[in-house]
Design an enzyme around this catalytic site. Sequence first.
Site, PDB file in Angstrom:
ATOM      1  N   ARG A   2       0.799  -1.225   0.000  1.00 19.30           N
ATOM      2  CA  ARG A   2       0.000   0.000   0.000  1.00 19.30           C
ATOM      3  C   ARG A   2       0.835   1.280   0.000  1.00 19.30           C
ATOM      4  NH1 ARG A   2      -3.304  -2.568  -2.005  1.00 19.30           N
ATOM      5  NH2 ARG A   2      -5.204  -3.381  -1.105  1.00 19.30           N
ATOM      6  N   ASP A  60      -6.781 -11.786  -3.767  1.00 21.42           N
ATOM      7  CA  ASP A  60      -7.942 -11.207  -3.085  1.00 21.42           C
ATOM      8  C   ASP A  60      -9.195 -11.348  -3.944  1.00 21.42           C
ATOM      9  OD1 ASP A  60      -6.714 -10.573  -0.762  1.00 21.42           O
ATOM     10  OD2 ASP A  60      -6.827  -8.414  -0.958  1.00 21.42           O
ATOM     11  N   SER A  64     -13.597  -7.110  -1.577  1.00 19.62           N
ATOM     12  CA  SER A  64     -14.088  -5.790  -1.972  1.00 19.62           C
ATOM     13  C   SER A  64     -12.930  -4.846  -2.270  1.00 19.62           C
ATOM     14  CB  SER A  64     -14.958  -5.195  -0.863  1.00 19.62           C
ATOM     15  OG  SER A  64     -14.207  -5.032   0.324  1.00 19.62           O
TER      16      SER A  64
END
Length: 199
Positions: A2, A60, A64
Amino acid sequence: TRNPKLFEEATEWARKGGNVDFTAGTIQAFLDEGEIRASEGLRRMLESGVALDRICFSSDAGGSLPSFDANGTLTGMSIGSCSSLLEELNRSVSDQGLDLSTALAPLTENPARMLKLAGKGRLEAGADADLLLLSRQSRPSGIPGNAGWYTIERVYARGQAMVADGKLLRRSRFESQAVQGGMHQTEFQEESQDETAKE
C-alpha cells in the site's frame, strides 16, 4: 504494497528470512497513491537480495475494492478478480524483464510450500497434475506497452481437463449444471449419492 514505507519494511523482513505476500489486485486510485504493483515489487525485492522462495502473490479474488473521493467518502465498490494474478505474471515478464520461471514461482511453488499443500505447485511424479497451458499473444488493448502477453489456453485439475480454448468444460459437483464437455447435473447427483453410500 500500500505504500513505499511498508514495502521497505517488508523487504527487510524478507531479507531476514520472512515470507511476504503481494496482493495482485489493485485499482488506479491505489497506484496513484503510491501503491507498488506486485510485479514491480517482485523485481525490486529480488534486486535487493531477497530470495525468490520468500515471495508470494495472492489475488484477493472476491474481496471488496472500495473507491473514495478526496474527502474520504465511499464512491464505488468493485470486486477483486483472480485474473489479476495472470496480469501480474505478464507484467513481471514483459514490463519488469523477469524470466517466466522466476515470475511463476510466487504464484505456484512458493505459496504451495508455505501453505503446506502437498502435491501442489510443482510438476513432478506423484503430484496432483494441476496444470495451466499458456500461449504468448499480442498485448491486450488498454494495457500500455509492446511486449507480448500470456493467455490461458488450457486448465487441468488433478489431470482432468477443466478449460480448453477459453471454454469451460467442467464444473464442481456442487454447481447447478455443467457446460458442454462436462457431466450433467443428474450425473453430479448420482456420483455424490454413490460416494455417500460408500462412506
